[in-house]
Design a protein around this motif. Structure first.
Motif, PDB file in Angstrom:
ATOM      1  N   THR A   2      -5.123   1.250   1.370  1.00 33.70           N
ATOM      2  CA  THR A   2      -4.387  -0.265   1.350  1.00 33.70           C
ATOM      3  C   THR A   2      -3.033  -0.181   1.331  1.00 33.70           C
ATOM      4  O   THR A   2      -2.336   0.551   0.443  1.00 33.70           O
ATOM      5  N   ARG A   5       1.388  -4.142  -1.754  1.00 33.76           N
ATOM      6  CA  ARG A   5       1.591  -5.547  -1.275  1.00 33.76           C
ATOM      7  C   ARG A   5       2.604  -5.960  -2.243  1.00 33.76           C
ATOM      8  O   ARG A   5       2.784  -5.707  -3.627  1.00 33.76           O
ATOM      9  N   TYR A  31       4.476  -2.022   4.335  1.00 33.71           N
ATOM     10  CA  TYR A  31       4.019  -2.750   3.228  1.00 33.71           C
ATOM     11  C   TYR A  31       3.702  -4.343   3.800  1.00 33.71           C
ATOM     12  O   TYR A  31       4.260  -4.811   4.484  1.00 33.71           O
ATOM     13  N   ALA A  61      -3.023 -10.012   4.992  1.00 37.69           N
ATOM     14  CA  ALA A  61      -1.825  -8.813   4.767  1.00 37.69           C
ATOM     15  C   ALA A  61      -0.729  -8.893   5.826  1.00 37.69           C
ATOM     16  O   ALA A  61      -1.291  -8.490   6.867  1.00 37.69           O
ATOM     17  N   THR A  63       2.003  -7.702   7.529  1.00 35.29           N
ATOM     18  CA  THR A  63       2.499  -6.222   7.823  1.00 35.29           C
ATOM     19  C   THR A  63       3.372  -6.371   9.247  1.00 35.29           C
ATOM     20  O   THR A  63       4.285  -5.474   9.400  1.00 35.29           O
ATOM     21  N   ARG A 326      -1.989   3.795  -2.635  1.00 39.24           N
ATOM     22  CA  ARG A 326      -1.297   2.943  -1.745  1.00 39.24           C
ATOM     23  C   ARG A 326      -0.663   3.490  -0.659  1.00 39.24           C
ATOM     24  O   ARG A 326      -0.300   4.640  -0.903  1.00 39.24           O
ATOM     25  N   GLN A 327      -0.646   2.978   0.542  1.00 39.24           N
ATOM     26  CA  GLN A 327       0.046   3.469   1.496  1.00 39.24           C
ATOM     27  C   GLN A 327       1.336   3.612   1.528  1.00 39.24           C
ATOM     28  O   GLN A 327       2.064   2.578   1.201  1.00 39.24           O
TER      29      GLN A 327
END
Length: 330
Positions: A2, A5, A31, A61, A63, A326-327
């Motif tokens: 994910t 965020r 992000y 999301a 991005t 998180r990514q």
């Protein structure tokens, strides 16, 4: 994984904050950004600077360049560029509180904030001393204000105090709280295993062995000795006029200044455009721009977005360090 965020709060709707957020939305990123703002204000800002803006739902999301997810917090009055309206003060505060609550609830990994206009918020009937204080009260945490750029990190023992009140505020508990929060943040949020912190004296020449003041002898030196015995690597108290020499700064991970204008002029001179304001000690990363509302530039498309870009990048990196699932940002 994910993506990180981030909640994004533009700040004063009549200033440059909304258009800077539109510029940030254009940047490639790994992000997701969710703005807590008034949809009409963001669209007006996008039109003024001739940039595309696609507003998505609050749970989307966002991005891709040109996109922002939006939690719509309507202003009481449609703002005019450069003309702040006290009627919009409540929306500014609501946006900050809701974004921070989203972080406290785990829906967001950090918050990025634009510049607010303190006087206008107070004119709107809301007692407000600063976003740092507001977020600290909301989270129930002791916090420290740190400003940072690519050259130096400066944390403050006292922030927005009249100069005549500063000496009385330099107590051992206040200094210890600042040093411990700064030390923990350097380890957790910047990945520095053994931070080296320079501590400035309060007085000229760090008191000159008591000839120019006794705070160093009576407060600062005993506390630093005790914290060193506990394992912290602290240097000082140092005279502020020489502590920022480049050869010395290379040996420090951060500098703790006793008051606002002792450390921040040097930081801003060394790289104002890329400077950011961090609130250390919160349960989530909060990073803000290090400039004001620039009302005279609002709507012209000439405001420099560098500080907001740096704030978002810094916040994303800290968020990923705090939550490795998180990514990571590119």
């Amino acid at each position: 994984m994910t993506p990180v965020r981030l909640a994004l709060v533009p700040g004063e709707p009549a200033g440059v904050g909304p258009e800077l957020c539109v510029r940030l939305a254009q940047q490639p990123r790994d992000y997701a950004l969710t703005a807590f703002a008034d949809a009409r204000t963001l669209r007006a800002a996008a039109q003024a600077v001739s940039l595309p803006l696609r507003l998505l739902g609050p749970d989307d999301a966002a991005t891709r360049p040109g996109e922002l997810a939006l939690v719509d917090i309507p202003n009481a009055a449609l703002p005019e560029f450069g003309q702040p309206d006290p009627r919009n003060a409540a929306a500014v505060i609501d946006a900050l509180r809701e974004a921070a609550q989203g972080c406290l609830d785990g829906r967001f990994d950090g918050v990025v904030t634009g510049p607010v206009h303190k006087a206008v918020i107070n004119e709107g009937g809301i007692a407000y001393t600063g976003t740092t204080e507001l977020l600290a009260e909301q989270a129930g945490r002791d916090v420290v204000m740190m400003l940072a750029n690519d050259v130096v990190r400066v944390a403050l023992v006292t922030t927005h105090l009249p100069l005549r009140e500063v000496a009385d505020a330099i107590t051992a508990p206040a200094l210890e709280r600042t040093l411990r929060i700064t030390h923990d943040a350097l380890r957790r949020d910047f990945g520095i295993a053994e931070p080296v912190i320079a501590v400035l004296g309060l007085n000229p020449h760090a008191g000159e062995a008591g000839h120019l003041g006794h705070e160093e002898i009576e407060v600062v030196e005993p506390l630093l000795a005790r914290l060193r015995d506990g394992g912290m690597h602290l240097v000082g108290p140092l005279p502020a006029d020489t502590a920022f020499l480049p050869a010395k700064l290379r040996g420090f991970d951060a500098v703790v200044a006793m008051y606002h204008d002792q450390g921040l002029p040097v930081l801003k001179f060394s790289g104002f455009e890329r400077a950011v304001n961090l609130t250390l000690g919160l349960p989530y990363p909060r990073v803000a721009v290090d400039h004001g509302t620039a009302l005279e530039l609002a709507g012209r498309g000439t405001a420099d977005p560098s500080s907001l870009f740096a704030a978002a990048d810094t916040c994303a990196r800290i968020a990923q360090l705090r939550n490795p699932t998180r990514q990571p940002p590119a």
